[in-house]
Design a protein around this motif. Structure first.
Motif, PDB file in Angstrom:
ATOM      1  N   THR A   1     -26.898   4.679  28.553  1.00 41.39           N
ATOM      2  CA  THR A   1     -27.143   3.935  27.240  1.00 41.39           C
ATOM      3  C   THR A   1     -27.155   2.711  27.376  1.00 41.39           C
ATOM      4  O   THR A   1     -28.063   1.852  26.602  1.00 41.39           O
ATOM      5  N   ASP A   2     -26.063   2.062  27.924  1.00 42.84           N
ATOM      6  CA  ASP A   2     -26.034   0.631  27.973  1.00 42.84           C
ATOM      7  C   ASP A   2     -27.376  -0.076  28.856  1.00 42.84           C
ATOM      8  O   ASP A   2     -27.761  -1.145  28.692  1.00 42.84           O
ATOM      9  N   ARG A   3     -27.815   0.815  29.932  1.00 37.22           N
ATOM     10  CA  ARG A   3     -28.872   0.433  30.524  1.00 37.22           C
ATOM     11  C   ARG A   3     -30.236   0.520  29.774  1.00 37.22           C
ATOM     12  O   ARG A   3     -31.171  -0.245  29.815  1.00 37.22           O
ATOM     13  N   VAL A   4     -30.238   1.539  29.033  1.00 37.36           N
ATOM     14  CA  VAL A   4     -31.564   1.911  28.118  1.00 37.36           C
ATOM     15  C   VAL A   4     -31.794   0.660  27.060  1.00 37.36           C
ATOM     16  O   VAL A   4     -32.632   0.271  26.943  1.00 37.36           O
ATOM     17  N   MET A   5     -30.569   0.139  26.530  1.00 35.12           N
ATOM     18  CA  MET A   5     -30.336  -0.479  25.567  1.00 35.12           C
ATOM     19  C   MET A   5     -30.296  -2.123  26.198  1.00 35.12           C
ATOM     20  O   MET A   5     -30.027  -3.164  25.355  1.00 35.12           O
ATOM     21  N   LEU A   6     -30.294  -2.064  27.435  1.00 32.37           N
ATOM     22  CA  LEU A   6     -30.488  -3.523  28.242  1.00 32.37           C
ATOM     23  C   LEU A   6     -29.104  -4.149  27.809  1.00 32.37           C
ATOM     24  O   LEU A   6     -29.048  -5.680  27.524  1.00 32.37           O
ATOM     25  N   LYS A   7     -27.947  -3.568  27.755  1.00 30.93           N
ATOM     26  CA  LYS A   7     -26.530  -4.097  27.757  1.00 30.93           C
ATOM     27  C   LYS A   7     -26.028  -4.464  29.031  1.00 30.93           C
ATOM     28  O   LYS A   7     -25.334  -5.602  28.978  1.00 30.93           O
ATOM     29  N   GLU A   8     -25.893  -3.296  29.763  1.00 28.68           N
ATOM     30  CA  GLU A   8     -25.282  -3.447  31.085  1.00 28.68           C
ATOM     31  C   GLU A   8     -25.803  -4.652  31.971  1.00 28.68           C
ATOM     32  O   GLU A   8     -24.979  -5.523  32.459  1.00 28.68           O
ATOM     33  N   LYS A   9     -27.033  -4.833  31.827  1.00 32.30           N
ATOM     34  CA  LYS A   9     -27.584  -5.773  32.597  1.00 32.30           C
ATOM     35  C   LYS A   9     -28.850  -6.360  32.064  1.00 32.30           C
ATOM     36  O   LYS A   9     -29.890  -5.820  31.910  1.00 32.30           O
ATOM     37  N   PRO A  10     -28.907  -7.653  31.546  1.00 30.09           N
ATOM     38  CA  PRO A  10     -29.859  -8.180  30.794  1.00 30.09           C
ATOM     39  C   PRO A  10     -31.302  -8.230  31.350  1.00 30.09           C
ATOM     40  O   PRO A  10     -30.963  -8.300  32.567  1.00 30.09           O
ATOM     41  N   LEU A  11     -32.334  -8.003  30.986  1.00 28.85           N
ATOM     42  CA  LEU A  11     -33.517  -8.192  31.279  1.00 28.85           C
ATOM     43  C   LEU A  11     -34.147  -9.620  30.920  1.00 28.85           C
ATOM     44  O   LEU A  11     -34.228  -9.737  29.860  1.00 28.85           O
ATOM     45  N   TYR A  12     -34.250 -10.660  31.988  1.00 30.47           N
ATOM     46  CA  TYR A  12     -34.675 -11.842  31.594  1.00 30.47           C
ATOM     47  C   TYR A  12     -36.267 -11.922  31.142  1.00 30.47           C
ATOM     48  O   TYR A  12     -36.755 -13.030  30.921  1.00 30.47           O
ATOM     49  N   LYS A  13     -37.001 -11.022  31.906  1.00 30.18           N
ATOM     50  CA  LYS A  13     -38.327 -11.389  31.531  1.00 30.18           C
ATOM     51  C   LYS A  13     -38.832 -10.737  30.077  1.00 30.18           C
ATOM     52  O   LYS A  13     -38.039  -9.922  29.473  1.00 30.18           O
ATOM     53  N   PRO A  14     -39.831 -11.394  29.389  1.00 28.55           N
ATOM     54  CA  PRO A  14     -39.896 -11.246  27.925  1.00 28.55           C
ATOM     55  C   PRO A  14     -40.209  -9.863  27.772  1.00 28.55           C
ATOM     56  O   PRO A  14     -41.088  -9.276  28.726  1.00 28.55           O
ATOM     57  N   VAL A  15     -39.817  -9.390  26.668  1.00 28.72           N
ATOM     58  CA  VAL A  15     -40.166  -7.941  26.180  1.00 28.72           C
ATOM     59  C   VAL A  15     -40.669  -8.021  24.797  1.00 28.72           C
ATOM     60  O   VAL A  15     -40.245  -8.309  23.951  1.00 28.72           O
ATOM     61  N   ILE A  16     -41.837  -7.384  24.681  1.00 31.47           N
ATOM     62  CA  ILE A  16     -42.553  -7.407  23.128  1.00 31.47           C
ATOM     63  C   ILE A  16     -42.560  -5.949  22.741  1.00 31.47           C
ATOM     64  O   ILE A  16     -42.663  -4.872  23.705  1.00 31.47           O
ATOM     65  N   ALA A  17     -42.171  -5.769  21.617  1.00 33.27           N
ATOM     66  CA  ALA A  17     -42.193  -4.492  20.880  1.00 33.27           C
ATOM     67  C   ALA A  17     -43.487  -4.532  19.947  1.00 33.27           C
ATOM     68  O   ALA A  17     -43.584  -5.253  19.009  1.00 33.27           O
TER      69      ALA A  17
END
Length: 268
Positions: free
Chosen positions: A94-110
């Protein structure tokens, strides 16, 4: 039907929640698919922006499939297949799904095509630019069933919104309309559903015209300095700025401006 699809369009990765028949609720395959999709976006240097959306016209994501996922994690039942074996062996997915464990520094648009409830609202807090269809609603109803929104919301929401707005969502349990979400700052823009795809494409195309290393440094600095004292935060900012100034893109930008042409950024 594949529950999570990832389509690469040039420098863009379009990730789609694809379970419209069950309101795009996140089951075990969704958790694995999303975790893998984020990792692919992170690892592929050719991808400069990710767009997260969902199939259908009514629901973006109505949370986790509680009947399938929760009993597995609480030990009420044992894994019945390979997917469930992986989930059971990886409780931190879940932490990886929610980008908690390892942040994603590329922009993400929802691109929010409908209701985002529970885990759907939690997932949105891991994104940067959020465009909502007019009929979308947002809520965190977890306390109504005896649990908490523990996939990031209890930390992220009070940092992303003013306290009273955040606590209205965290404690109230009542849905928030798209217009209210815009007023609160939970979403960036509200558009008719028919315009949602075009607006997401507009932002994604705009991001792809900018220097990718610069954008990643901006997001990295915003995330990493959010709770630092000012002196430490400014020090981190200067480190990021200095590294970017040494990049090839930092030389290409001014050169293109002087030559009156569009810069050709390579991410180097």
């Amino acid at each position: 039907m594949t529950p999570i699809t990832l389509e690469k369009r040039g420098h863009q990765a379009w990730i789609t929640l694809n379970r419209p028949q069950v309101k795009n609720m996140l089951n075990g395959e969704c958790f694995i698919g999303l975790a893998d999709a984020w990792e692919e976006v992170r690892a592929d240097d050719g991808i400069r922006v990710a767009v997260l959306t969902a199939a259908g016209e009514e629901h973006f994501c109505c949370g986790g499939d509680l009947g399938e996922v929760i009993p597995l994690w609480t030990g009420v039942r044992q894994p019945a297949n390979e997917v469930e074996e992986r989930l059971k062996a990886d409780p931190m997915i879940t932490d990886r799904v929610m980008l908690k464990e390892k942040p994603l520094y590329k922009p993400v648009i929802a691109a929010i095509n409908g209701h985002a409830l529970g885990g759907g609202t939690e997932l949105l807090q891991a994104t940067d630019i959020r465009i909502a269809a007019q009929h979308a609603q947002f809520s965190l109803p977890e306390p109504k069933v005896g649990i908490v929104p523990g996939a990031g919301s209890m930390v992220r929401l009070t940092r992303q919104l003013p306290w009273a707005h955040a606590m209205r969502i965290l404690l109230g349990g009542e849905p928030v309309s798209a217009d209210d979400a815009l007023h609160m700052g939970l979403v960036s823009e509200v558009v008719p559903l028919a315009q949602l795809q075009a607006r997401a494409e507009h932002y994604a195309d705009s991001i792809c015209r900018q220097a990718p290393l610069a954008l990643q440094a901006i997001k990295r600095t915003a995330l990493e300095t959010h709770t630092l004292p000012w002196a430490d935060a400014f020090r981190f900012e200067m480190e990021q700025a200095g590294a970017i100034m040494m990049s090839k893109d930092a030389r290409e930008g001014p050169r293109a401006f002087k030559e009156k042409r569009q810069p050709q950024f390579t991410g180097e």
